[in-house]
Design a protein around this motif. Sequence first.
Motif, PDB file in Angstrom:
ATOM      1  N   ASN A 283      27.597  39.201 -10.822  1.00  0.00           N
ATOM      2  CA  ASN A 283      28.509  40.135 -11.481  1.00  0.00           C
ATOM      3  C   ASN A 283      29.469  40.651 -10.414  1.00  0.00           C
ATOM      4  OD1 ASN A 283      27.097  39.870 -13.929  1.00  0.00           O
ATOM      5  ND2 ASN A 283      25.652  41.470 -13.339  1.00  0.00           N
ATOM      6  N   VAL A 284      30.758  40.389 -10.611  1.00  0.00           N
ATOM      7  CA  VAL A 284      31.765  40.657  -9.576  1.00  0.00           C
ATOM      8  C   VAL A 284      32.656  41.815  -9.992  1.00  0.00           C
ATOM      9  CG1 VAL A 284      33.708  39.689  -8.280  1.00  0.00           C
ATOM     10  CG2 VAL A 284      31.736  38.243  -8.834  1.00  0.00           C
ATOM     11  N   ARG A 285      32.843  42.756  -9.066  1.00  0.00           N
ATOM     12  CA  ARG A 285      33.774  43.850  -9.295  1.00  0.00           C
ATOM     13  C   ARG A 285      34.286  44.337  -7.945  1.00  0.00           C
ATOM     14  NH1 ARG A 285      28.654  46.260  -9.239  1.00  0.00           N
ATOM     15  NH2 ARG A 285      28.526  48.449  -8.547  1.00  0.00           N
ATOM     16  N   ILE A 286      35.426  45.026  -7.963  1.00  0.00           N
ATOM     17  CA  ILE A 286      35.994  45.660  -6.777  1.00  0.00           C
ATOM     18  C   ILE A 286      36.284  47.099  -7.170  1.00  0.00           C
ATOM     19  CG2 ILE A 286      37.805  45.592  -5.022  1.00  0.00           C
ATOM     20  CD1 ILE A 286      38.269  42.668  -5.711  1.00  0.00           C
ATOM     21  N   PRO A 287      35.358  48.021  -6.894  1.00  0.00           N
ATOM     22  CA  PRO A 287      35.581  49.417  -7.312  1.00  0.00           C
ATOM     23  C   PRO A 287      36.929  49.934  -6.837  1.00  0.00           C
ATOM     24  CG  PRO A 287      33.335  49.121  -6.510  1.00  0.00           C
ATOM     25  CD  PRO A 287      34.055  47.835  -6.218  1.00  0.00           C
ATOM     26  N   PRO A 323      46.153  45.835  -4.191  1.00  0.00           N
ATOM     27  CA  PRO A 323      45.526  46.915  -3.429  1.00  0.00           C
ATOM     28  C   PRO A 323      46.542  47.812  -2.723  1.00  0.00           C
ATOM     29  CG  PRO A 323      45.352  44.841  -2.246  1.00  0.00           C
ATOM     30  CD  PRO A 323      45.970  44.522  -3.563  1.00  0.00           C
ATOM     31  N   GLN A 324      46.156  49.042  -2.514  1.00  0.00           N
ATOM     32  CA  GLN A 324      46.980  50.009  -1.801  1.00  0.00           C
ATOM     33  C   GLN A 324      46.512  50.104  -0.349  1.00  0.00           C
ATOM     34  OE1 GLN A 324      49.700  51.155  -3.497  1.00  0.00           O
ATOM     35  NE2 GLN A 324      48.856  49.687  -4.991  1.00  0.00           N
ATOM     36  N   ASP A 325      46.999  51.084   0.379  1.00  0.00           N
ATOM     37  CA  ASP A 325      46.732  51.194   1.814  1.00  0.00           C
ATOM     38  C   ASP A 325      45.358  51.823   2.072  1.00  0.00           C
ATOM     39  OD1 ASP A 325      46.982  51.083   4.515  1.00  0.00           O
ATOM     40  OD2 ASP A 325      48.462  52.689   4.691  1.00  0.00           O
ATOM     41  N   ARG A 326      44.320  51.056   1.736  1.00  0.00           N
ATOM     42  CA  ARG A 326      42.939  51.496   1.941  1.00  0.00           C
ATOM     43  C   ARG A 326      42.040  50.278   1.869  1.00  0.00           C
ATOM     44  NH1 ARG A 326      40.283  53.293  -3.737  1.00  0.00           N
ATOM     45  NH2 ARG A 326      38.571  52.255  -2.657  1.00  0.00           N
ATOM     46  N   ALA A 327      40.800  50.447   2.241  1.00  0.00           N
ATOM     47  CA  ALA A 327      39.834  49.356   2.169  1.00  0.00           C
ATOM     48  C   ALA A 327      39.106  49.381   0.825  1.00  0.00           C
ATOM     49  CB  ALA A 327      38.834  49.458   3.312  1.00  0.00           C
ATOM     50  N   TYR A 328      38.699  48.196   0.370  1.00  0.00           N
ATOM     51  CA  TYR A 328      37.965  48.040  -0.882  1.00  0.00           C
ATOM     52  C   TYR A 328      36.751  47.148  -0.633  1.00  0.00           C
ATOM     53  CZ  TYR A 328      42.433  49.508  -2.979  1.00  0.00           C
ATOM     54  OH  TYR A 328      43.588  50.181  -3.299  1.00  0.00           O
ATOM     55  N   ALA A 353      34.710  49.982   3.274  1.00  0.00           N
ATOM     56  CA  ALA A 353      34.648  50.917   2.146  1.00  0.00           C
ATOM     57  C   ALA A 353      33.190  51.058   1.737  1.00  0.00           C
ATOM     58  CB  ALA A 353      35.497  50.409   0.981  1.00  0.00           C
ATOM     59  N   GLU A 354      32.912  52.070   0.936  1.00  0.00           N
ATOM     60  CA  GLU A 354      31.548  52.307   0.486  1.00  0.00           C
ATOM     61  C   GLU A 354      31.021  51.121  -0.306  1.00  0.00           C
ATOM     62  OE1 GLU A 354      29.042  55.460  -2.354  1.00  0.00           O
ATOM     63  OE2 GLU A 354      31.209  55.677  -2.054  1.00  0.00           O
TER      64      GLU A 354
END
Length: 573
Positions: A283-287, A323-328, A353-354
């Motif tokens: 199950n794939v997701r990118i919060p 994506p924006q200027d942050r880690a995912y 990222a968490e």
Amino acid sequence: MTRLGPIHRRRLLGGMSALGGAGALNALLPGWAQSGTPGRPADLPTVSGPDIALSVGHTAFKVDGRAAHAVSVNGTVPGPLVRLTEGQTARISVTNALQEDTSIHWHGLLVPFQMDGVPGVSFPGIKPGETFTYEFKVRQAGTYWYHSHSGLQEQLGHYGPIVIEPAAADPVAFDREHVVMLSDYSFMHPHEIFRKMKAQSGYFNRQKQTVAGLLAGKDQSFVERKEWSAMRMDPTDILDVTGATYAYLVNGHGPQDNWTGLFEPGERVRLRIINAGAMTIFNVRIPGLKLSVVQADGQNVRPVEVEEFQISPAETYDVIVQPQDRAYTLVAEAADRSGTGRATLAPRAGMTAEVPPLRERPLLNMRDMGVDHSAMTGMEGMAMDHSAMSMRDPRNAPQVTLGPGVQMISPMPADRTGDPGQGLENVGHKVLVYTDLVALEPNPDPRPPSREMEIHLTGNMERFMWAFDGVGFSHLKDPIPFRLDERVRVTLVNDSMMAHPIHLHGHFFEVVTGNPGRHPRKHTVNVLPGGRVAFDLTASDPGDWAFHCHLLYHMHAGMFNVVTIRPLEGAGA
């Protein structure tokens, strides 16, 4: 040549002098090469051109710092990214440096059957020390992969990605791309894994129901447990091989190694996600990111926005993220939630990222048993005599050969193409389902099927026996015959309580989802427990083609057959 998106073009036109030496080199690299994890070798080395050389051998590598062994291609896990162009002729020489036979199957590619790479079906295999040259015209574009079809080598790392550039303009707009290859790896030898499951099918299940779960109200009630026990079935049996032995990899990186894909904020990033797992449905997701699904099994679909999707072994999905200027964190959670593969998307190396915790493990239900709730209205609260359901009544499936390998026949199998997958029914966000997939272009063969056939996916989980219509491959007498260019509707009925991703070599079929004329074209379809899936097939390529469950140990245990398409040239009618 890899396309450069608008941002990369602006860089080049703006002049290279503004960039330092290393930065200039990185800017010239294609998007899929602009990634890496400090201290790790470059990700996904690439081979391309009309002549490609691959070598299969033994390789030492590490998973989260632990020494491991692999059967690899060109010394890496995954093997190198093979980049081709639609319309070219590919000549790929594969040398076997092992002490046993090997092979490469070009998963999802439309090739002459002699080039399909299945020992004993389409060619003899590649002997130790020998080289076999595959040669074929590239007839398609999209995201695909390759893997061994010899023994259990695929489990040991013998797989790699394929990206085929379209001859015309790509309908998918993107600035950068990353191949994301999911897989599972065990430090236990695959033959030992298989032996343990034959001796005790639930050997790797460490998430069975407990008294504590009963008291906490998290698991089934006492009455429900008693009923399931009477049927000798375990509602926690979602995946055969679990995180008890598996490490879940992303591009060969364990969760601690943390593969990182880089991007620049504001880019449209294309993720080519491939499930090369031997036994794991992910199950794939990118919060924090929406996923716009633009391709399934290499075939373009109308973009559909979701927050999560389930991907079975052998399937591929291309998604666009912004994506924006942050880690995912990219989360690839095993369907039974016994473990997670993890990677990072970030604008700069070293960012993280968490990582979300594992969600509560799912339980099988009556729908997974092939009992349609809609057909049982008014029966709530009534004790059910499951022994009276004639689960093995041959009248339910007259073509099934009953025996020790057939534990049950689903009494009321339902079309589950609109279901999100086990455990994803109540996650609180949009999950992709097959009925969301609409082909971008009209289906190439508008003819209605001239005949229909039904194939049952059967098994005995206690004995780890798997088959089509109750007959394992070692006992088969006849292949599944088709006439050249005939149009057939095939219905797969899952009579077991485990999902089965079914793959047909050498062809795409149209999954019947209620979108006539634009049904999604796939080479692999996951049939949920107690479910049924229909697809329309045009038998367009003559030859002998493998047809099997893509759960490696299910195929190894007998869920394999051969589809023959005749007449061949010179073979007569």
